[in-house]
Write an enzyme that holds these catalytic residues in place. Structure first.
Site, short mmCIF file in Angstrom:
data_model
loop_
_atom_site.label_atom_id
_atom_site.label_comp_id
_atom_site.label_asym_id
_atom_site.label_seq_id
_atom_site.Cartn_x
_atom_site.Cartn_y
_atom_site.Cartn_z
N ASN A 42 0.84 -1.19 0.00
CA ASN A 42 0.00 0.00 0.00
C ASN A 42 0.88 1.24 0.00
OD1 ASN A 42 0.61 -0.90 2.66
ND2 ASN A 42 -1.09 0.21 3.54
N GLU A 44 0.32 5.13 0.73
CA GLU A 44 -0.62 6.14 1.22
C GLU A 44 -0.21 7.53 0.74
OE1 GLU A 44 -1.04 5.42 5.46
OE2 GLU A 44 -2.24 3.63 5.04
N CYS A 53 -4.01 0.58 -2.64
CA CYS A 53 -3.84 -0.66 -1.86
C CYS A 53 -2.74 -1.54 -2.47
CB CYS A 53 -5.13 -1.46 -1.87
SG CYS A 53 -6.49 -0.72 -0.97
N GLU A 55 -2.84 -4.76 -3.17
CA GLU A 55 -3.30 -5.68 -4.21
C GLU A 55 -3.36 -4.97 -5.56
OE1 GLU A 55 -4.62 -4.98 -1.29
OE2 GLU A 55 -5.92 -6.56 -0.55
N CYS A 84 -10.00 -5.34 0.32
CA CYS A 84 -11.15 -4.41 0.29
C CYS A 84 -11.96 -4.63 -0.99
CB CYS A 84 -10.67 -2.97 0.39
SG CYS A 84 -10.03 -2.29 -1.15
N CYS A 87 -10.33 -3.66 -4.37
CA CYS A 87 -9.33 -4.63 -4.83
C CYS A 87 -9.98 -5.90 -5.35
CB CYS A 87 -8.35 -4.94 -3.70
SG CYS A 87 -7.28 -3.53 -3.37
N1 THU Z 1 -5.31 -1.56 2.31
C1 THU Z 1 -4.71 -2.37 1.38
O1 THU Z 1 -3.55 -2.15 0.99
N2 THU Z 1 -5.42 -3.40 0.88
C2 THU Z 1 -6.69 -3.70 1.25
O2 THU Z 1 -7.31 -4.56 0.65
C3 THU Z 1 -7.30 -3.03 2.41
C4 THU Z 1 -6.64 -1.74 2.79
C5 THU Z 1 -4.53 -0.44 2.84
C6 THU Z 1 -5.04 0.92 2.45
C7 THU Z 1 -4.52 1.78 3.57
O3 THU Z 1 -3.19 2.17 3.25
C8 THU Z 1 -4.46 0.86 4.78
O4 THU Z 1 -4.55 -0.45 4.27
C9 THU Z 1 -5.57 1.10 5.78
O5 THU Z 1 -6.81 1.10 5.15
#
Ligand code: THU
Length: 129
Positions: A42, A44, A53, A55, A84, A87
């Site tokens: 991920n 941010e 994210c 994935e 999520c 994804c």
């Molecule tokens: N996140 C992912 O990388 N993949 C997911 O499927 C769920 C959420 C990340 C996004 C954000 O940087 C952190 O997790 C918290 O939501």
């Protein structure tokens, strides 16, 4: 490549997660039919909504390298969090039957599929007629 090996690659990717806001680090390893593995974490952003994210990072890397067929993906978080909705939809575009390993930081994992995670999914076929 087996499930544990793919989970190990996702753990490696997770170390590169850029998550200074949520502190929730996620790593993904996407196995292409070619045998190549695409890592994702991920990433941010100070403008929170622009976060990507792990994935989707992996999928975008693979597709931009010319690979669009996949065998499996491993996703690692500290507590075995599930992919999520966004994804799931992006994975469904390329591989509705994809095997998904969902692991915690110790490598403990469960196995599922994109179709199981996203029943009645919307695919490119729906745009045909
Ligand atoms: N996140 C992912 O990388 N993949 C997911 O499927 C769920 C959420 C990340 C996004 C954000 O940087 C952190 O997790 C918290 O939501």
């Amino acid at each position: 490549m087996n499930d544990q090996q793919l989970v190990a690659r996702a753990m490696e990717a997770r170390q590169r997660a850029y998550a200074p806001y949520s502190h929730y680090k996620v790593g993904a390893a996407l196995l292409g039919k070619s045998g190549k593995v695409y890592l994702g974490c991920n990433v941010e952003n100070a403008s929170y909504g622009h976060t990507i994210c792990a994935e989707r990072t992996a999928v975008v890397k693979a597709v931009s390298e010319g690979e669009t067929e996949f065998e499996a993906i491993a996703v690692v978080t500290r507590n075995g969090g599930s992919p999520c909705g966004a994804c799931r939809q992006v994975l469904a575009e390329f591989a509705p039957e994809l095997t998904v390993y969902i692991a915690d930081e110790n490598g403990e994992h469960r196995t599922t599929t994109v179709r199981e995670l996203l029943p009645d999914l919307f695919t490119p076929k729906h745009l045909e007629k």
